[in-house]
Design a protein around this motif. Structure first.
Motif, PDB file in Angstrom:
ATOM      1  N   ILE A   1      53.706 -57.699 -25.546  1.00  0.00           N
ATOM      2  CA  ILE A   1      53.570 -56.352 -25.007  1.00  0.00           C
ATOM      3  C   ILE A   1      52.083 -55.992 -25.036  1.00  0.00           C
ATOM      4  O   ILE A   1      51.530 -55.682 -26.093  1.00  0.00           O
ATOM      5  CB  ILE A   1      54.397 -55.333 -25.816  1.00  0.00           C
ATOM      6  CG1 ILE A   1      55.852 -55.786 -25.899  1.00  0.00           C
ATOM      7  CG2 ILE A   1      54.272 -53.936 -25.203  1.00  0.00           C
ATOM      8  CD1 ILE A   1      56.670 -55.032 -26.932  1.00  0.00           C
ATOM      9  N   LYS A   2      51.444 -56.072 -23.880  1.00  0.00           N
ATOM     10  CA  LYS A   2      50.023 -55.743 -23.784  1.00  0.00           C
ATOM     11  C   LYS A   2      49.860 -54.235 -23.739  1.00  0.00           C
ATOM     12  O   LYS A   2      50.698 -53.529 -23.185  1.00  0.00           O
ATOM     13  CB  LYS A   2      49.412 -56.384 -22.541  1.00  0.00           C
ATOM     14  CG  LYS A   2      49.435 -57.897 -22.571  1.00  0.00           C
ATOM     15  CD  LYS A   2      48.854 -58.467 -21.300  1.00  0.00           C
ATOM     16  CE  LYS A   2      48.915 -59.984 -21.309  1.00  0.00           C
ATOM     17  NZ  LYS A   2      48.384 -60.555 -20.068  1.00  0.00           N
ATOM     18  N   GLU A   3      48.754 -53.766 -24.336  1.00  0.00           N
ATOM     19  CA  GLU A   3      48.477 -52.329 -24.399  1.00  0.00           C
ATOM     20  C   GLU A   3      49.702 -51.576 -24.907  1.00  0.00           C
ATOM     21  O   GLU A   3      50.139 -50.583 -24.325  1.00  0.00           O
ATOM     22  CB  GLU A   3      48.027 -51.803 -23.042  1.00  0.00           C
ATOM     23  CG  GLU A   3      46.714 -52.414 -22.581  1.00  0.00           C
ATOM     24  CD  GLU A   3      46.215 -51.845 -21.267  1.00  0.00           C
ATOM     25  OE1 GLU A   3      46.409 -50.635 -21.017  1.00  0.00           O
ATOM     26  OE2 GLU A   3      45.609 -52.601 -20.497  1.00  0.00           O
ATOM     27  N   ALA A   4      50.242 -52.062 -26.015  1.00  0.00           N
ATOM     28  CA  ALA A   4      51.472 -51.506 -26.582  1.00  0.00           C
ATOM     29  C   ALA A   4      51.272 -50.064 -27.081  1.00  0.00           C
ATOM     30  O   ALA A   4      52.204 -49.273 -27.069  1.00  0.00           O
ATOM     31  CB  ALA A   4      51.970 -52.381 -27.729  1.00  0.00           C
ATOM     32  N   PHE A   5      50.053 -49.769 -27.504  1.00  0.00           N
ATOM     33  CA  PHE A   5      49.756 -48.404 -27.945  1.00  0.00           C
ATOM     34  C   PHE A   5      48.262 -48.174 -27.845  1.00  0.00           C
ATOM     35  O   PHE A   5      47.485 -49.109 -27.692  1.00  0.00           O
ATOM     36  CB  PHE A   5      50.271 -48.143 -29.369  1.00  0.00           C
ATOM     37  CG  PHE A   5      49.732 -49.062 -30.415  1.00  0.00           C
ATOM     38  CD1 PHE A   5      48.527 -48.800 -31.060  1.00  0.00           C
ATOM     39  CD2 PHE A   5      50.434 -50.207 -30.783  1.00  0.00           C
ATOM     40  CE1 PHE A   5      48.021 -49.654 -32.033  1.00  0.00           C
ATOM     41  CE2 PHE A   5      49.943 -51.068 -31.756  1.00  0.00           C
ATOM     42  CZ  PHE A   5      48.732 -50.788 -32.379  1.00  0.00           C
ATOM     43  N   TYR A   6      47.909 -46.910 -27.917  1.00  0.00           N
ATOM     44  CA  TYR A   6      46.503 -46.497 -27.893  1.00  0.00           C
ATOM     45  C   TYR A   6      46.208 -45.759 -29.191  1.00  0.00           C
ATOM     46  O   TYR A   6      47.113 -45.183 -29.799  1.00  0.00           O
ATOM     47  CB  TYR A   6      46.234 -45.573 -26.704  1.00  0.00           C
ATOM     48  CG  TYR A   6      46.482 -46.252 -25.382  1.00  0.00           C
ATOM     49  CD1 TYR A   6      45.520 -47.086 -24.816  1.00  0.00           C
ATOM     50  CD2 TYR A   6      47.694 -46.097 -24.708  1.00  0.00           C
ATOM     51  CE1 TYR A   6      45.751 -47.726 -23.604  1.00  0.00           C
ATOM     52  CE2 TYR A   6      47.930 -46.743 -23.498  1.00  0.00           C
ATOM     53  CZ  TYR A   6      46.956 -47.551 -22.973  1.00  0.00           C
ATOM     54  OH  TYR A   6      47.179 -48.192 -21.779  1.00  0.00           O
ATOM     55  N   PRO A   7      44.945 -45.762 -29.614  1.00  0.00           N
ATOM     56  CA  PRO A   7      44.617 -45.017 -30.832  1.00  0.00           C
ATOM     57  C   PRO A   7      44.990 -43.552 -30.675  1.00  0.00           C
ATOM     58  O   PRO A   7      44.741 -42.954 -29.618  1.00  0.00           O
ATOM     59  CB  PRO A   7      43.102 -45.169 -30.975  1.00  0.00           C
ATOM     60  CG  PRO A   7      42.751 -46.349 -30.138  1.00  0.00           C
ATOM     61  CD  PRO A   7      43.773 -46.415 -29.034  1.00  0.00           C
ATOM     62  N   PRO A   8      45.609 -42.975 -31.703  1.00  0.00           N
ATOM     63  CA  PRO A   8      45.957 -41.555 -31.613  1.00  0.00           C
ATOM     64  C   PRO A   8      44.700 -40.682 -31.591  1.00  0.00           C
ATOM     65  O   PRO A   8      43.690 -41.034 -32.177  1.00  0.00           O
ATOM     66  CB  PRO A   8      46.788 -41.300 -32.870  1.00  0.00           C
ATOM     67  CG  PRO A   8      46.477 -42.419 -33.798  1.00  0.00           C
ATOM     68  CD  PRO A   8      46.011 -43.572 -32.959  1.00  0.00           C
ATOM     69  N   VAL A   9      44.782 -39.580 -30.897  1.00  0.00           N
ATOM     70  CA  VAL A   9      43.676 -38.632 -30.849  1.00  0.00           C
ATOM     71  C   VAL A   9      43.757 -37.761 -32.097  1.00  0.00           C
ATOM     72  O   VAL A   9      44.788 -37.189 -32.400  1.00  0.00           O
ATOM     73  CB  VAL A   9      43.765 -37.759 -29.575  1.00  0.00           C
ATOM     74  CG1 VAL A   9      42.628 -36.743 -29.549  1.00  0.00           C
ATOM     75  CG2 VAL A   9      43.736 -38.635 -28.340  1.00  0.00           C
ATOM     76  N   SER A  10      42.652 -37.706 -32.841  1.00  0.00           N
ATOM     77  CA  SER A  10      42.683 -36.899 -34.079  1.00  0.00           C
ATOM     78  C   SER A  10      42.364 -35.464 -33.839  1.00  0.00           C
ATOM     79  O   SER A  10      41.714 -35.057 -33.015  1.00  0.00           O
ATOM     80  CB  SER A  10      41.711 -37.413 -35.110  1.00  0.00           C
ATOM     81  OG  SER A  10      41.260 -38.674 -34.941  1.00  0.00           O
TER      82      SER A  10
END
Length: 121
Positions: free
Chosen positions: A112-121
């Motif tokens: 699964i490519k680009e499975a998640f992105y860093p959360p915005v803090s």
């Protein structure tokens, strides 16, 4: 070693073989800094790919990627930040998940490519 640990190691080995067969260069496996850990850090075409590997014997109760919770994502992102700082890297980063289902010598792999992105803090 417990059976689930043996299965996990076998799954991670299969994930590494899969990535290498698709042109990825493996930079580190099980990289640790303090309590932070990254399963696989790879590179391809100038991009750093952080791969979380989830191995399961079967999918009767849940899909392996469901184990990558928001808390797990935050920890992976923190570990990646530590990795980038430690090695003084300035590369684009992609977060993937590889699921490995089955038993040794009979695994099904999903990347699964680009499975998640860093959360915005």
């Amino acid at each position: 070693m417990a059976e689930h640990n043996i299965l996990g190691k076998a799954g991670e080995e299969e994930a590494v073989k899969f990535l290498m067969s698709h042109g990825y260069t493996i930079c580190h496996r099980n990289w640790r800094r303090g309590r932070k850990e990254l399963d696989i850090v790879a590179e391809k075409e100038g991009e750093l790919i952080v791969v979380e590997v989830k191995t399961r014997k079967d999918t009767l109760f849940a899909q392996p990627h469901d184990a990558v919770t928001p808390l797990k994502v935050r920890r992976i992102v923190q570990a990646t930040d530590a990795y980038l700082r430690f090695f003084k890297l300035d590369l684009p980063v992609r977060f993937d998940i590889i699921t490995v289902v089955g038993e040794q010598n009979c695994f099904t792999i999903e990347h699964i490519k680009e499975a998640f992105y860093p959360p915005v803090s």
